[in-house]
Design a protein around this motif. Structure first.
Motif, PDB file in Angstrom:
ATOM      1  N   LEU A  31       0.830  -1.199   0.000  1.00 36.44           N
ATOM      2  CA  LEU A  31       0.000   0.000   0.000  1.00 36.44           C
ATOM      3  C   LEU A  31       0.870   1.256   0.000  1.00 36.44           C
ATOM      4  CD1 LEU A  31      -2.794   1.380   0.250  1.00 36.44           C
ATOM      5  CD2 LEU A  31      -2.481   1.221   2.733  1.00 36.44           C
ATOM      6  N   CYS A  32       1.903   1.273   0.831  1.00 39.16           N
ATOM      7  CA  CYS A  32       2.831   2.414   0.861  1.00 39.16           C
ATOM      8  C   CYS A  32       3.485   2.613  -0.498  1.00 39.16           C
ATOM      9  CB  CYS A  32       3.903   2.204   1.926  1.00 39.16           C
ATOM     10  SG  CYS A  32       3.290   2.267   3.610  1.00 39.16           S
ATOM     11  N   HIS A  33       3.864   1.525  -1.135  1.00 31.89           N
ATOM     12  CA  HIS A  33       4.499   1.597  -2.459  1.00 31.89           C
ATOM     13  C   HIS A  33       3.532   2.193  -3.481  1.00 31.89           C
ATOM     14  CE1 HIS A  33       5.756  -0.025  -6.398  1.00 31.89           C
ATOM     15  NE2 HIS A  33       6.969   0.174  -5.933  1.00 31.89           N
ATOM     16  N   ARG A  34       2.281   1.760  -3.434  1.00 33.00           N
ATOM     17  CA  ARG A  34       1.280   2.256  -4.369  1.00 33.00           C
ATOM     18  C   ARG A  34       1.011   3.755  -4.155  1.00 33.00           C
ATOM     19  NH1 ARG A  34      -3.580  -0.469  -3.235  1.00 33.00           N
ATOM     20  NH2 ARG A  34      -2.219  -2.221  -2.871  1.00 33.00           N
ATOM     21  N   ILE A  35       0.935   4.176  -2.901  1.00 33.39           N
ATOM     22  CA  ILE A  35       0.686   5.583  -2.585  1.00 33.39           C
ATOM     23  C   ILE A  35       1.848   6.459  -3.047  1.00 33.39           C
ATOM     24  CG2 ILE A  35       0.478   7.246  -0.684  1.00 33.39           C
ATOM     25  CD1 ILE A  35      -1.108   5.068   0.820  1.00 33.39           C
ATOM     26  N   LYS A  90       7.771   6.503   2.295  1.00 35.29           N
ATOM     27  CA  LYS A  90       8.849   6.142   1.373  1.00 35.29           C
ATOM     28  C   LYS A  90       9.825   5.155   1.994  1.00 35.29           C
ATOM     29  CE  LYS A  90       8.708  10.043  -1.717  1.00 35.29           C
ATOM     30  NZ  LYS A  90       9.452  11.112  -2.387  1.00 35.29           N
ATOM     31  N   VAL A  91      10.103   5.312   3.266  1.00 38.81           N
ATOM     32  CA  VAL A  91      11.031   4.398   3.930  1.00 38.81           C
ATOM     33  C   VAL A  91      10.385   3.024   4.119  1.00 38.81           C
ATOM     34  CG1 VAL A  91      12.126   3.947   6.170  1.00 38.81           C
ATOM     35  CG2 VAL A  91      12.442   6.141   5.052  1.00 38.81           C
ATOM     36  N   LYS A  92       9.081   3.016   4.329  1.00 32.50           N
ATOM     37  CA  LYS A  92       8.377   1.760   4.582  1.00 32.50           C
ATOM     38  C   LYS A  92       8.466   0.804   3.401  1.00 32.50           C
ATOM     39  CE  LYS A  92       5.847   0.860   8.012  1.00 32.50           C
ATOM     40  NZ  LYS A  92       6.387   0.409   9.256  1.00 32.50           N
ATOM     41  N   TRP A  93       8.360   1.315   2.172  1.00 29.46           N
ATOM     42  CA  TRP A  93       8.383   0.404   1.028  1.00 29.46           C
ATOM     43  C   TRP A  93       9.783   0.204   0.486  1.00 29.46           C
ATOM     44  CZ3 TRP A  93      10.265   1.363  -3.769  1.00 29.46           C
ATOM     45  CH2 TRP A  93      10.395   2.675  -4.170  1.00 29.46           C
ATOM     46  N   SER A  94      10.712   1.088   0.797  1.00 26.61           N
ATOM     47  CA  SER A  94      12.070   0.935   0.267  1.00 26.61           C
ATOM     48  C   SER A  94      12.811  -0.132   1.060  1.00 26.61           C
ATOM     49  CB  SER A  94      12.818   2.262   0.345  1.00 26.61           C
ATOM     50  OG  SER A  94      13.100   2.575   1.695  1.00 26.61           O
ATOM     51  N   LYS A  95      14.019  -0.387   0.666  1.00 21.25           N
ATOM     52  CA  LYS A  95      14.778  -1.387   1.428  1.00 21.25           C
ATOM     53  C   LYS A  95      15.680  -0.689   2.428  1.00 21.25           C
ATOM     54  CE  LYS A  95      18.132  -2.237  -2.243  1.00 21.25           C
ATOM     55  NZ  LYS A  95      18.743  -3.266  -3.045  1.00 21.25           N
ATOM     56  N   PHE A  96      15.040   0.080   3.305  1.00 20.92           N
ATOM     57  CA  PHE A  96      15.733   0.766   4.392  1.00 20.92           C
ATOM     58  C   PHE A  96      16.210  -0.288   5.376  1.00 20.92           C
ATOM     59  CE2 PHE A  96      15.874   3.226   8.336  1.00 20.92           C
ATOM     60  CZ  PHE A  96      16.667   4.272   7.914  1.00 20.92           C
ATOM     61  N   LEU A  97      17.373  -0.099   5.907  1.00 21.00           N
ATOM     62  CA  LEU A  97      18.034  -1.107   6.737  1.00 21.00           C
ATOM     63  C   LEU A  97      18.085  -2.421   5.959  1.00 21.00           C
ATOM     64  CD1 LEU A  97      16.558  -0.482  10.296  1.00 21.00           C
ATOM     65  CD2 LEU A  97      18.758   0.231   9.408  1.00 21.00           C
ATOM     66  N   LEU A  98      18.960  -2.427   4.992  1.00 25.60           N
ATOM     67  CA  LEU A  98      19.070  -3.551   4.067  1.00 25.60           C
ATOM     68  C   LEU A  98      19.170  -4.886   4.786  1.00 25.60           C
ATOM     69  CD1 LEU A  98      21.716  -1.915   1.722  1.00 25.60           C
ATOM     70  CD2 LEU A  98      19.273  -2.071   1.358  1.00 25.60           C
ATOM     71  N   ASP A  99      18.771  -5.923   4.084  1.00 28.68           N
ATOM     72  CA  ASP A  99      18.824  -7.240   4.704  1.00 28.68           C
ATOM     73  C   ASP A  99      20.251  -7.785   4.739  1.00 28.68           C
ATOM     74  OD1 ASP A  99      17.728  -9.283   1.893  1.00 28.68           O
ATOM     75  OD2 ASP A  99      18.983  -7.527   1.984  1.00 28.68           O
ATOM     76  N   GLU A 100      21.163  -7.127   4.062  1.00 34.42           N
ATOM     77  CA  GLU A 100      22.567  -7.525   4.115  1.00 34.42           C
ATOM     78  C   GLU A 100      23.322  -6.497   4.946  1.00 34.42           C
ATOM     79  OE1 GLU A 100      24.036  -7.667   0.161  1.00 34.42           O
ATOM     80  OE2 GLU A 100      22.488  -9.035  -0.504  1.00 34.42           O
ATOM     81  N   MET A 101      24.117  -6.944   5.851  1.00 34.16           N
ATOM     82  CA  MET A 101      24.917  -6.022   6.642  1.00 34.16           C
ATOM     83  C   MET A 101      26.091  -5.556   5.810  1.00 34.16           C
ATOM     84  SD  MET A 101      23.169  -5.797   9.294  1.00 34.16           S
ATOM     85  CE  MET A 101      24.134  -4.966  10.497  1.00 34.16           C
ATOM     86  N   VAL A 102      26.201  -4.273   5.589  1.00 36.61           N
ATOM     87  CA  VAL A 102      27.257  -3.721   4.733  1.00 36.61           C
ATOM     88  C   VAL A 102      28.384  -3.193   5.585  1.00 36.61           C
ATOM     89  CG1 VAL A 102      27.782  -2.035   2.962  1.00 36.61           C
ATOM     90  CG2 VAL A 102      25.553  -3.127   3.032  1.00 36.61           C
TER      91      VAL A 102
END
Length: 102
Positions: A31-35, A90-102
């Motif tokens: 839903l966040c992505h669509r908005i 915007k943060v909710k649908w993005s890949k904030f705090l990536l699933d890979e530790m960089v």
């Protein structure tokens, strides 16, 4: 008069998790992505950026306690609220705090 139609491509939703808990199939994340990718949402945010800029230019630096500055202080609260909602979406649908530790 020719109509100018600029159609931006919709940014695909990353196939990773957001905040390590919201997966790509999460309904709220979709839903966040669509908005966020809706044209009216972008136009609404651009309007508020314009109004915020105008209110910054309209402030009275000589008399900080003027009625105009008091009204603009309330407008600043509205602008801050709208921009906070925008960044949360915007943060909710993005890949904030990536699933890979960089």
């Amino acid at each position: 008069m020719a109509d100018l139609q600029l159609k931006e491509e919709e940014v695909p939703m990353p196939e990773t998790y957001s905040f390590f808990i919201f997966g790509p199939e999460n309904k709220f994340r979709k839903l966040c992505h669509r908005i966020v990718n809706a044209t009216p949402f972008t136009n609404f945010i651009l309007l508020f950026i314009l109004l915020s800029s105008i209110s910054l230019a309209a402030e009275d630096p000589i008399d900080p306690k003027s009625f105009r500055n008091k009204v603009l202080a309330y407008a600043d609260i509205v602008f801050t609220t709208v921009f906070t909602i925008e960044i949360v979406l915007k943060v909710k649908w993005s890949k904030f705090l990536l699933d890979e530790m960089v």
